[in-house]
Design an enzyme around this catalytic site. Structure first.
Site, PDB file in Angstrom:
ATOM      1  N   LYS A  74      23.919 -45.249 -72.863  1.00 12.40           N
ATOM      2  CA  LYS A  74      23.760 -43.965 -72.382  1.00 12.40           C
ATOM      3  C   LYS A  74      24.045 -43.227 -73.385  1.00 12.40           C
ATOM      4  CE  LYS A  74      26.479 -41.359 -68.835  1.00 12.40           C
ATOM      5  NZ  LYS A  74      27.666 -41.505 -67.749  1.00 12.40           N
ATOM      6  N   SER A 148      26.224 -40.388 -63.174  1.00  8.62           N
ATOM      7  CA  SER A 148      25.616 -39.515 -64.415  1.00  8.62           C
ATOM      8  C   SER A 148      24.979 -40.812 -65.093  1.00  8.62           C
ATOM      9  CB  SER A 148      26.513 -39.050 -65.119  1.00  8.62           C
ATOM     10  OG  SER A 148      27.693 -39.768 -65.834  1.00  8.62           O
ATOM     11  N   SER A 172      30.252 -42.890 -62.186  1.00  9.19           N
ATOM     12  CA  SER A 172      28.998 -43.037 -62.566  1.00  9.19           C
ATOM     13  C   SER A 172      28.749 -44.343 -63.011  1.00  9.19           C
ATOM     14  CB  SER A 172      28.938 -42.202 -63.983  1.00  9.19           C
ATOM     15  OG  SER A 172      29.318 -40.872 -63.270  1.00  9.19           O
TER      16      SER A 172
END
Length: 595
Positions: A74, A148, A172
Site C-alpha cells: 500500500k 482504504s 481498512s
C-alpha cells in the site's frame, strides 16, 4: 484466475521451475488486468526480473521462507526506490529506506511488484477517494473494492500478487478483504512495526496483511513481526492460547443485526454461525452496545484530531490532488480541544470496561465484516454516511485493542462475496489461526477470483515458536545448517547484533566454528547472522546437543530487540583469532577461500 499461494509457489519451485519464469507470468497478468486504478507505481519489469535472476542464481536463497513470493505494498508504506504518495501526488516523497516490515519481507526472499492505490491518507473504507482512480471489486466493476487498502486487496484477489500489505485503523484491512473474497489479517496493535508508515491515527494504526489463505497471512505476519525500538508504538505480544476445542463464540443479537436491508447478508451471517457451530463452537449472544459506542468515537470524537495531527498542516497548505471528502474529514479535527480529547479517553475507558465484561462471556467473536456492499454511484451520492455504514462492525477494534481475521464466508444471490471476521482480545490472532483456516475451508468460497476450495494448512509452519540467532556453522549455507532443518526450523530473517560484540575463529574445531562474546569496547562491532524459528520442543532438543564451550544466551540485535543465540565461554578464546573486523562468519570464510 488462479490464486497465488505460498504452498502453490513452494510446490512449483520444488519441481525446478525458475523464479524468473513465475515472475514473467505474474508480470503478464499485471499487464493484462483491466483495472488501471490498482497501482500507483510499479517496479519495472527489468527490476523484477533482475531480482528473480538473483534468487535463481543463489542456491542458499531457496531456504528463505518467502523465496520467490511476489507481493505488493500500500502506498502509505515506505519502499526504497518508490515514491510514497499516500494517495496524494503533491505529498509524494522519496524514502531513503524501506519500512521495517518491507525490509523483513525482502530479506526473507519476497519480490516487490509495486505500490498500490488507497483512499487518500488512508481516510475511508470505500476505495474511491484517490486521484489515481477507484479500484473496483474483482467480482463486479460497478461495486467498490472497499478501502482504504483498495489496491492491495484487488492485487491479491485478481491473482496479481501472493500477498499485499495494507494498513488498518478503522477496518481498512478487513472491508476490502470481504468485498474481494480474500483473507484480511489485522494484527494486534504494535505486533508489526509501523516505522515507515504515513500515519492516519498513529496510536491506532496497524500494518495489515491480505492473502488468499489464513495460513499464508499467518506465515507472512510471523516473518514481518517483531519489536522495533524505532517505533514508539511497537510492543511485545502477549502469549494468548488458542480457543479450546469446545469454544464459545459471541454472535450479534437479532436486534443488532442491522444489514441496512440486505437480506442476503443476514442469511449468510446465519449460515456462518451454523458453520462455526460445526467447528465445535457454541454461539452466545452478547451486548454489542459498548463496542458500537466505542466505534462511534473514532469519527465522531476527538480521534479525528489525530488525523489532523498527522497531515492537517499539509492539507491546509496544498490544494493539488486533494480529495475534498478527505480534506473535510481531516480539517474537522480542529474543532476538538484538549478537553475533548481527555473526555473522549474517559468515554473510551468506560466502553472498555463494559466490553471486557462482554468478553468474559465468550472465547472469540463472530461478526459480519461489513453490513452492505455499495456501488460506486451509491458512494458518490452519499460518501460520508455510507462510508460510516461500512465501519459499523470494524471501527471499534483498534480502539479496544482487539485482533481480527477477516475470512470469506459465502456469496450473495447477486454474485458478490460476503465475509465474516473472527475477533479476539490483543494477541489472539495467532490462536485464532487454526479455527479461521477451518472456517474458510468449510465455506468452500475459494479465494479471490478463484473458486477452487482452499485447504487447511499444516500448523507446523505457523507456530510462533522460539527464535534463535546463529552466526557461524548453522547459517543457511554452512555445514551445520542441516541440524536446524532436521528439526523443521524455519528461516525468519537476516539480522545483525547491536554494535558491542566480538567474533573469534575458534582453534581446533571441526567443522570450523566461530565464538561470539559480548564485549563493549573500541574493537566491538555489529555481527551479521540469521534468525531461525523452532518449536519449543525442537529448541530444547537443539540446545541439549550444543557442545562446550558454546552456549545459548540473550543476544541484543541492532533493532533493539533481544533474541536467544550462540555465545562463547571466554576461556575458549585462548588461541582464537579475532575476526570481528570481517563483520560476520560468512565474510571471514569467503576471505579464507579466496587466498
Amino acid at each position: 484466475m488462479q490464486a497465488i499461494t505460498l504452498a502453490g509457489l513452494k510446490a512449483t519451485y520444488a519441481k525446478g521451475t525458475r523464479v524468473s519464469d513465475v515472475m514473467a507470468e505474474v508480470l503478464r497478468r499485471i499487464d493484462s488486468y483491466k483495472d488501471p486504478a490498482v497501482w500507483i507505481s510499479r517496479a519495472s519489469s527489468e527490476a523484477v526480473m533482475a531480482r528473480s535472476a538473483a534468487l535463481d542464481a543463489d542456491p542458499s536463497a531457496r531456504a528463505l521462507s518467502l523465496f520467490g513470493v511476489p507481493f505488493a505494498v500500500k502506498d502509505n508504506i515506505d519502499c526504497a526506490g518508490f515514491p510514497t504518495t499516500a494517495g496524494c501526488p503533491s505529498f509524494a516523497y522519496a524514502p531513503s529506506e524501506n519500512a521495517t516490515v518491507v525490509e523483513k519481507l525482502l530479506a526473507a526472499g519476497a519480490i516487490l511488484l509495486g505500490k498500490t492505490n488507497l483512499d487518500q491518507f488512508a481516510t475511508g473504507l470505500v476505495g474511491t477517494r484517490s486521484p489515481y482512480g477507484a479500484p473496483r471489486s474483482v467480482y463486479d466493476t460497478r461495486y467498490i473494492s472497499g478501502g482504504s487498502s483498495s489496491g492491495s486487496a484487488v492485487a491479491v484477489a485478481a491473482g496479481l500478487a501472493a500477498f499485499a500489505l495494507g494498513t488498518d485503523t478503522a477496518g481498512s484491512g478487513r472491508v476490502p478483504a470481504a468485498f474481494n473474497n480474500i483473507v484480511g489479517l489485522k494484527p494486534t496493535r504494535g505486533r508489526l512495526s509501523a516505522r515507515g508508515v504515513v500515519p492516519a491515527c498513529r496510536s491506532l494504526d496497524c500494518v495489515s496483511i491480505f492473502a488468499n489463505t489464513v495460513g499464508d497471512a499467518a506465515i507472512i505476519a510471523a516473518v514481518a513481526e517483531g519489536f522495533d525500538a524505532a517505533d514508539p508504538f511497537s510492543r511485545p505480544m502477549p502469549a494468548v492460547l488458542a480457543p479450546p476445542d469446545a469454544f464459545r463464540f459471541g454472535v450479534l443479537p437479532v436486534a443488532s443485526r442491522d444489514f441496512l436491508g440486505d437480506v442476503g447478508c443476514a442469511a449468510l451471517y446465519d449460515a456462518a454461525i451454523a458453520r462455526l457451530v460445526s467447528c465445535g463452537g457454541t454461539p452466545v449472544e452478547f451486548d454489542y452496545a459498548p463496542f458500537r459506542d466505542a466505534a462511534e468515537l473514532l469519527y465522531d470524537g476527538a480521534w479525528v484530531a489525530e488525523r489532523t495531527a498527522a497531515v492537517g498542516d499539509f492539507l491546509d497548505a496544498h490544494e493539488s490532488g486533494l480529495d475534498p471528502v478527505v480534506k473535510a474529514i481531516v480539517a474537522s479535527g480542529r474543532r476538538f480541544s484538549a478537553v475533548d480529547a481527555f473526555t473522549g479517553s474517559y468515554r473510551l475507558a468506560e466502553c472498555r470496561n463494559r466490553a471486557d465484561a462482554e468478553w468474559e462471556k465468550m472465547d472469540l467473536m463472530l461478526l459480519p465484516t461489513a453490513a452492505v456492499h455499495y456501488t460506486l454511484d451509491e458512494i458518490t451520492a452519499d460518501p460520508i454516511r455510507r462510508n460510516s455504514h461500512l465501519g459499523r462492525f470494524t471501527n471499534w477494534v483498534n480502539l479496544l485493542d482487539a485482533s481480527a481475521i477477516a475470512v470469506p464466508a459465502g456469496f450473495r444471490d447477486n454474485g458478490l462475496p460476503f465475509g465474516i471476521t473472527l475477533l479476539a482480545p490483543a494477541g489472539g490472532e495467532v490462536g485464532l489461526t487454526n479455527l479461521a483456516q477451518r472456517f474458510h475451508a468449510a465455506s468452500a468460497t475459494g479465494a479471490g477470483l478463484s473458486r477452487t476450495p482452499v485447504t487447511v494448512e499444516p500448523l507446523s509452519l505457523l507456530d510462533k515458536g522460539v527464535d534463535l540467532f546463529v552466526v557461524g556453522a548453522h547459517l543457511s549455507d554452512m555445514p551445520l545448517n542441516k541440524e536446524l532443518r532436521d528439526l523443521k526450523a524455519r528461516f525468519v530473517t537476516a539480522a545483525q547484533t547491536a554494535p558491542d560484540y566480538e567474533l573469534y575463529a575458534l582453534a581446533n574445531t571441526t567443522p570450523p566454528k566461530p565464538g561470539m562474546v559480548r564485549a563493549p569496547s573500541a574493537d566491538a562491532a555489529s555481527i551479521a547472522g540469521e534468525v531461525w524459528r523452532l518449536t519449543p520442543e525442537a529448541f530444547g532438543r537443539f540446545v541439549a546437543k550444543i557442545p562446550t564451550p558454546l552456549g545459548i544466551g540473550k543476544i541484543h540485535l541492532s533493532d533493539g530487540s533481544e533474541v536467544s543465540g550462540f555465545l562463547c565461554e571466554p576461556i575458549a578464546l585462548q588461541g582464537a583469532r579475532n575476526i570481528t573486523s570481517f563483520g560476520g562468519w560468512r565474510a571471514f570464510i569467503a576471505s579464507m577461500t579466496s587466498i
